[in-house]
Design a protein around this motif. Structure first.
Motif, PDB file in Angstrom:
ATOM      1  N   GLY A   5       0.663  -1.356  -0.013  1.00  0.00           N
ATOM      2  CA  GLY A   5      -0.050  -0.063   0.012  1.00  0.00           C
ATOM      3  C   GLY A   5       0.912   1.387  -0.039  1.00  0.00           C
ATOM      4  N   THR A   6       0.053   2.476   0.262  1.00  0.00           N
ATOM      5  CA  THR A   6       0.819   3.679   0.023  1.00  0.00           C
ATOM      6  C   THR A   6       1.334   4.090   1.447  1.00  0.00           C
ATOM      7  N   LEU A  14      12.554  14.937  -0.868  1.00  0.00           N
ATOM      8  CA  LEU A  14      11.038  14.792  -1.165  1.00  0.00           C
ATOM      9  C   LEU A  14      10.686  13.948   0.151  1.00  0.00           C
ATOM     10  N   LEU A  15       9.421  14.077   0.566  1.00  0.00           N
ATOM     11  CA  LEU A  15       8.454  13.181   1.133  1.00  0.00           C
ATOM     12  C   LEU A  15       7.234  12.876   0.121  1.00  0.00           C
ATOM     13  N   LEU A  16       7.108  11.513  -0.174  1.00  0.00           N
ATOM     14  CA  LEU A  16       6.074  10.728  -0.638  1.00  0.00           C
ATOM     15  C   LEU A  16       5.153  10.383   0.256  1.00  0.00           C
ATOM     16  N   ARG A  17       3.837  10.879   0.410  1.00  0.00           N
ATOM     17  CA  ARG A  17       3.131  10.569   1.717  1.00  0.00           C
ATOM     18  C   ARG A  17       1.765  10.445   1.048  1.00  0.00           C
ATOM     19  N   ARG A  18       0.976   9.783   1.843  1.00  0.00           N
ATOM     20  CA  ARG A  18      -0.588   9.628   1.685  1.00  0.00           C
ATOM     21  C   ARG A  18      -1.253  11.173   1.533  1.00  0.00           C
ATOM     22  N   PHE A  19      -2.203  11.346   0.697  1.00  0.00           N
ATOM     23  CA  PHE A  19      -2.838  12.471   0.583  1.00  0.00           C
ATOM     24  C   PHE A  19      -3.920  12.556   1.708  1.00  0.00           C
ATOM     25  N   GLU A  58     -12.227  10.552  -2.533  1.00  0.00           N
ATOM     26  CA  GLU A  58     -12.509   9.081  -3.077  1.00  0.00           C
ATOM     27  C   GLU A  58     -10.872   8.356  -2.955  1.00  0.00           C
ATOM     28  N   VAL A  59      -9.816   9.060  -2.811  1.00  0.00           N
ATOM     29  CA  VAL A  59      -8.611   8.464  -2.854  1.00  0.00           C
ATOM     30  C   VAL A  59      -8.214   8.096  -1.593  1.00  0.00           C
ATOM     31  N   THR A  60      -8.604   8.830  -0.679  1.00  0.00           N
ATOM     32  CA  THR A  60      -8.311   8.511   0.909  1.00  0.00           C
ATOM     33  C   THR A  60      -9.244   7.477   1.421  1.00  0.00           C
ATOM     34  N   LYS A  61     -10.218   7.210   0.723  1.00  0.00           N
ATOM     35  CA  LYS A  61     -10.950   6.080   1.003  1.00  0.00           C
ATOM     36  C   LYS A  61     -10.452   4.536   0.504  1.00  0.00           C
ATOM     37  N   GLN A  62      -9.332   4.735  -0.210  1.00  0.00           N
ATOM     38  CA  GLN A  62      -8.804   3.544  -0.873  1.00  0.00           C
ATOM     39  C   GLN A  62      -7.726   3.064  -0.120  1.00  0.00           C
ATOM     40  N   TYR A  63      -7.109   3.967   0.909  1.00  0.00           N
ATOM     41  CA  TYR A  63      -5.635   3.716   1.497  1.00  0.00           C
ATOM     42  C   TYR A  63      -5.596   2.409   2.275  1.00  0.00           C
ATOM     43  N   TRP A  71       0.573   8.653  -3.978  1.00  0.00           N
ATOM     44  CA  TRP A  71       1.385   9.494  -3.036  1.00  0.00           C
ATOM     45  C   TRP A  71       1.272  11.094  -3.334  1.00  0.00           C
ATOM     46  N   ALA A  72       1.202  11.785  -2.456  1.00  0.00           N
ATOM     47  CA  ALA A  72       1.479  13.179  -2.493  1.00  0.00           C
ATOM     48  C   ALA A  72       3.220  13.542  -2.667  1.00  0.00           C
ATOM     49  N   ILE A  73       3.451  14.435  -3.556  1.00  0.00           N
ATOM     50  CA  ILE A  73       4.847  14.617  -3.631  1.00  0.00           C
ATOM     51  C   ILE A  73       5.023  15.788  -2.702  1.00  0.00           C
TER      52      ILE A  73
END
Length: 192
Positions: A5-6, A14-19, A58-63, A71-73
């Motif tokens: 998963g994310t 950079l930090l790649l993280r969940r939105f 919708e994205v955050t429901k999939q995490y 990922w958010a950059i």
């Protein structure tokens, strides 16, 4: 494969993280509303930050899904979110050789950055991080990327991350519009 998963990924800059839903206004302002950015993407520019918020909802429901990667950059020094990068199952494509498909299902990386951050190496840095995560943490054996034929800058990012051009074909925007594209592939262990 062992889908993870994310999960957060840090690179030098950079930090790649969940939105989160709190990213809506920044995402809208920094790239989602810019038709110059989205002209190369599968979706059209957002008309308001509310549209962006609905998308992020919708994205955050999939995490919770272990096979969901988006990922958010974020620039570590400033904390500013400048774009996004994802991995998704690729559309079936008979042009891929049997030697590739025998390694497992095709997964594709996609990314975008706000114009202010183009040509600074951020997209390459993010793609390399996601590539390494896919191979080292998830155990994937190969990845694909594609770009619209006219978006040569994206092809340069892919090549810098170790991807190699394989064939020209058709991809589709989310509305079904066909887009002539160049397809790239990278097999585990060949990017060094």
């Amino acid at each position: 494969m062992d889908h993870q998963g994310t999960q957060p990924i840090q690179t030098g800059r950079l930090l790649l993280r969940r939105f989160t839903i709190d990213d809506a206004e920044v995402m809208f302002g920094n790239w989602a509303s810019d038709p110059e950015v989205t002209r190369w993407l599968r979706w059209d520019a957002h008309r308001s930050w509310v549209e962006t918020a609905e998308y992020l909802h919708e994205v955050t429901k999939q995490y919770d899904r272990p096979d969901f990667y988006d990922w958010a950059i974020q620039v570590r020094a400033s904390g500013v979110v400048i774009g996004s990068i994802s991995l998704m199952r690729a559309e079936p494509d008979p042009a891929w050789p049997a030697a590739f498909t025998a390694l497992g299902e095709a997964w594709e990386s996609g990314y975008c950055l706000g114009r202010k951050w183009w040509s600074k190496g951020y997209a390459t840095e993010a793609l390399c991080a996601v590539r390494d995560y896919w191979f080292d943490k998830v155990g994937g054996q190969w990845l694909t990327c594609c770009h619209a034929n006219d978006n040569v800058a994206s092809g340069a990012v892919m090549e810098k991350a170790g991807f190699r051009y394989h064939h020209t074909g058709i991809s589709r925007r989310f509305d079904g519009t066909e887009v002539p594209c160049r397809f790239y592939a990278l097999l585990k262990g060949t990017n060094e």
